[in-house]
Design an enzyme around this catalytic site. Structure first.
Site, PDB file in Angstrom:
ATOM      1  N   THR A   1     -14.633  -3.604 -10.193  1.00 35.20           N
ATOM      2  CA  THR A   1     -13.230  -4.019 -10.047  1.00 35.20           C
ATOM      3  C   THR A   1     -13.053  -4.877  -8.796  1.00 35.20           C
ATOM      4  O   THR A   1     -12.365  -5.901  -8.821  1.00 35.20           O
ATOM      5  CB  THR A   1     -12.325  -2.759  -9.978  1.00 35.20           C
ATOM      6  OG1 THR A   1     -12.567  -1.988 -11.148  1.00 35.20           O
ATOM      7  CG2 THR A   1     -10.856  -3.125  -9.896  1.00 35.20           C
TER       8      THR A   1
ATOM      9  N   LYS B   1      -7.019  -5.387   1.624  1.00 33.18           N
ATOM     10  CA  LYS B   1      -7.834  -4.188   1.895  1.00 33.18           C
ATOM     11  C   LYS B   1      -8.345  -3.543   0.600  1.00 33.18           C
ATOM     12  O   LYS B   1      -8.054  -2.390   0.294  1.00 33.18           O
ATOM     13  CB  LYS B   1      -7.033  -3.168   2.701  1.00 33.18           C
ATOM     14  CG  LYS B   1      -6.528  -3.696   4.043  1.00 33.18           C
ATOM     15  CD  LYS B   1      -5.830  -2.621   4.843  1.00 33.18           C
ATOM     16  CE  LYS B   1      -5.428  -3.074   6.232  1.00 33.18           C
ATOM     17  NZ  LYS B   1      -4.324  -4.025   6.283  1.00 33.18           N
TER      18      LYS B   1
ATOM     19  N   GLY C   1       1.389  -9.967  14.307  1.00 34.48           N
ATOM     20  CA  GLY C   1       2.574  -9.935  13.454  1.00 34.48           C
ATOM     21  C   GLY C   1       3.846  -9.924  14.269  1.00 34.48           C
ATOM     22  O   GLY C   1       4.332 -10.977  14.713  1.00 34.48           O
TER      23      GLY C   1
END
Ligand code: C5P
Length: 250
Positions: free
Chosen positions: A74, A67, A215
């Protein structure tokens, strides 16, 4: 009717305390799951870079869910590093300069970039808390999805509740131009945990999700293999019901 292979569309989130546990889970799921998400849980775990390399060398696909959110330069450099590692999917936050930096960093590689819209753990109350008082969750998801498409993202992360509208807003001649990856998946009868905008595996797919990220219902199950197989059977049936135009083949 689509002939999508559900196994290509299930991503198991390796949200485990360390690389050793993650490696054992991958072994346990061998032959059933071949696409794994590595996110913040493992980001600082010693050996995670090696784990990613080993997974890719072993023929698995990796979704790096870090994320990214920073100044464009950057983000560009960070994304080009992910390209060097060979990951397949990467998440960035859904704001235009961030996505544009990421698109530059991706260059001509095959890496697919996904914009996070609104976390599936958030509802309208959470948005109000962030200062978005005049927007519903759905409006913010769709606003960010549109921006993501314009800035060059391949897809977005969105809950099953908004998947259909996201696919529709990006509809072009050859089908939708945005892939939808959907977390917040809870099979019937499973605990909701912290996920507020949940859908079942079949519900998400029928609504338009191209990939499911799961998950705890898999990696936290007493028998992860059996849990994944059960989810895959549900996914297979749901993909079978979907009209071909609603399915992204890639
Ligand atoms: O355990 P569970 O199935 O809830 O895990 C969902 C995974 O998807 C987590 O790794 C979480 O970080 C990720 N995710 C999410 N909602 C988003 C983006 C990512 O739940 N909007």
């Amino acid at each position: 009717m689509s002939n999508i292979d559900a196994r290509e569309r299930l991503i198991a989130a390796l949200d485990l305390p360390g690389v050793g546990e993650a490696r054992r889970k991958v072994e346990e799921l061998e032959g059933v799951v071949s696409f794994f998400k590595i996110g913040l849980t493992l980001q600082l775990a010693p050996g995670v870079e090696r784990l990613i390399q080993d997974l890719i060398r072993g023929g698995k696909r990796v979704f790096l869910d870090y994320k990214y959110y920073d100044i464009p330069e950057t983000v560009k450099t960070a994304v080009s590093r992910a390209v060097d590692l060979g990951v397949s999917f990467l998440t960035v936050h859904g704001s235009t300069p961030v996505i544009e930096g990421a698109v530059k960093g991706r260059g001509s590689s095959d890496l697919k970039l996904f914009a996070v819209t609104v976390l599936t753990s958030m509802d309208k109350g959470d948005l109000a808390e962030l200062g978005y008082r005049d927007l519903s969750v759905e409006e913010l998801v769709l606003f960010r999805a549109r921006k993501a498409l314009e800035a060059g993202c391949d897809g977005v992360i969105a809950s099953g509740r908004e998947a259909r509208q996201v696919k529709e807003l990006a509809m072009g001649e050859g089908g939708s131009r945005l892939l939808v990856v959907t977390p917040g998946i809870r099979p019937d009868g499973y605990a909701e945990d912290d996920q507020k905008r949940r859908t079942t595996p079949a519900g998400a797919i029928v609504a338009g999700a191209d990939y499911l990220v799961i998950g705890r219902p898999i990696v936290g199950a007493a028998d992860s293999r059996e849990a994944a197989e059960r989810i895959l059977a549900e996914m297979k049936e749901a993909f079978g019901k979907k009209p071909r135009a609603m399915v992204a083949e890639d």
